[in-house]
Design an enzyme around this catalytic site. Sequence first.
Site, mmCIF file in Angstrom:
data_model
loop_
_atom_site.group_PDB
_atom_site.id
_atom_site.type_symbol
_atom_site.label_atom_id
_atom_site.label_comp_id
_atom_site.label_asym_id
_atom_site.label_seq_id
_atom_site.Cartn_x
_atom_site.Cartn_y
_atom_site.Cartn_z
ATOM 1 N N HIS A 18 0.840 -1.213 0.000
ATOM 2 C CA HIS A 18 0.000 0.000 0.000
ATOM 3 C C HIS A 18 0.867 1.252 0.000
ATOM 4 O O HIS A 18 0.581 2.228 -0.697
ATOM 5 C CB HIS A 18 -0.864 0.070 1.272
ATOM 6 C CG HIS A 18 -1.849 -1.029 1.450
ATOM 7 N ND1 HIS A 18 -1.888 -1.834 2.575
ATOM 8 C CD2 HIS A 18 -2.872 -1.458 0.662
ATOM 9 C CE1 HIS A 18 -2.879 -2.690 2.478
ATOM 10 N NE2 HIS A 18 -3.482 -2.502 1.324
ATOM 11 N N LYS A 42 -15.339 -7.963 4.732
ATOM 12 C CA LYS A 42 -14.234 -8.298 5.636
ATOM 13 C C LYS A 42 -14.548 -7.872 7.068
ATOM 14 O O LYS A 42 -15.161 -6.833 7.290
ATOM 15 C CB LYS A 42 -12.955 -7.581 5.182
ATOM 16 C CG LYS A 42 -12.441 -7.993 3.820
ATOM 17 C CD LYS A 42 -11.193 -7.204 3.490
ATOM 18 C CE LYS A 42 -10.668 -7.504 2.094
ATOM 19 N NZ LYS A 42 -9.635 -6.532 1.679
ATOM 20 N N ARG A 91 -2.301 -6.148 -8.250
ATOM 21 C CA ARG A 91 -1.172 -7.065 -8.058
ATOM 22 C C ARG A 91 -1.108 -8.134 -9.121
ATOM 23 O O ARG A 91 -0.057 -8.465 -9.618
ATOM 24 C CB ARG A 91 -1.279 -7.731 -6.680
ATOM 25 C CG ARG A 91 -0.949 -6.801 -5.548
ATOM 26 C CD ARG A 91 -1.364 -7.381 -4.248
ATOM 27 N NE ARG A 91 -2.795 -7.635 -4.239
ATOM 28 C CZ ARG A 91 -3.505 -7.857 -3.161
ATOM 29 N NH1 ARG A 91 -2.925 -7.886 -1.997
ATOM 30 N NH2 ARG A 91 -4.804 -8.066 -3.237
ATOM 31 N N SER A 129 -2.746 -7.551 3.173
ATOM 32 C CA SER A 129 -3.000 -7.471 4.620
ATOM 33 C C SER A 129 -3.343 -8.862 5.157
ATOM 34 O O SER A 129 -2.968 -9.203 6.285
ATOM 35 C CB SER A 129 -4.157 -6.513 4.900
ATOM 36 O OG SER A 129 -3.861 -5.231 4.430
HETATM 37 O O1 PNS Z 1 -8.699 -2.839 0.639
HETATM 38 P P1 PNS Z 1 -10.026 -3.330 0.136
HETATM 39 O O2 PNS Z 1 -10.761 -4.102 1.219
HETATM 40 O O3 PNS Z 1 -9.926 -4.095 -1.150
HETATM 41 O O4 PNS Z 1 -10.873 -2.014 -0.191
HETATM 42 C C1 PNS Z 1 -12.225 -2.109 -0.604
HETATM 43 C C2 PNS Z 1 -12.964 -0.810 -0.278
HETATM 44 C C3 PNS Z 1 -12.937 -0.548 1.228
HETATM 45 C C4 PNS Z 1 -12.292 0.348 -1.010
HETATM 46 C C5 PNS Z 1 -14.431 -0.975 -0.786
HETATM 47 O O5 PNS Z 1 -15.056 -2.021 -0.101
HETATM 48 C C6 PNS Z 1 -15.235 0.317 -0.648
HETATM 49 O O6 PNS Z 1 -15.157 1.175 -1.505
HETATM 50 N N1 PNS Z 1 -16.007 0.452 0.460
HETATM 51 C C7 PNS Z 1 -16.829 1.627 0.702
HETATM 52 C C8 PNS Z 1 -18.293 1.317 0.451
HETATM 53 C C9 PNS Z 1 -18.608 1.398 -1.033
HETATM 54 O O7 PNS Z 1 -18.412 2.409 -1.679
HETATM 55 N N2 PNS Z 1 -19.138 0.294 -1.606
HETATM 56 C C10 PNS Z 1 -19.483 0.213 -2.997
HETATM 57 C C11 PNS Z 1 -18.304 -0.097 -3.886
HETATM 58 S S1 PNS Z 1 -18.282 -1.787 -4.300
#
Ligand code: PNS
Length: 164
Positions: A18, A42, A91, A129
Amino acid sequence: MGKTVICPGSFDPVTYGHIDIITRAAKMFDHVIVGVFVNMEKKPNFDIDERIGFLRRTVGHLPNVEIVGFDGLLADYAKERGATAVVKGLRAVSDFEYEFQMALTNRKLNPDLDTVFLTSDAQYTYLSSSIVKNVASFGGDIRNFVPECIHDEIFERLNTKGKH
Ligand code: PNS
């Protein structure tokens, strides 16, 4: 007006992978908002303030980087902050389907929001992570995965060696 972008993620916890993406984004754009968002799929090990604290200690020194937490839609937050793009690291092909789906969803919710993918640095293509949590939970060495300044706090929390 400069270009504002968002680097979103769960950052549970932040890793060298990150940090590499955020540092490169900070060189490309005027203002980078690193956002700790909620991933419904998660269950985090660290609360939002802890994750923000890890980010402050590792990328907080970058002058054009701002670190925030937001319990809502990324597309809405981007609009609120006038961000024109989401920056994410890719990745491997295995990341692609999920990231592609999120990018298209975000664009549907906010048509002004694009997603820019940066290829992860070759040395971090395996890193996540989840890997950090998995290795640390067995008492394994995570010094190659997270910076020294946050290592102890992460390791002590996650190490449950012999207690699985
Ligand atoms: O590091 P990650 O878990 O791959 O990140 C995913 C994240 C947190 C960016 C994604 O789940 C997110 O955007 N969450 C906020 C809620 C949202 O906007 N949901 C709709 C998009 S699918």
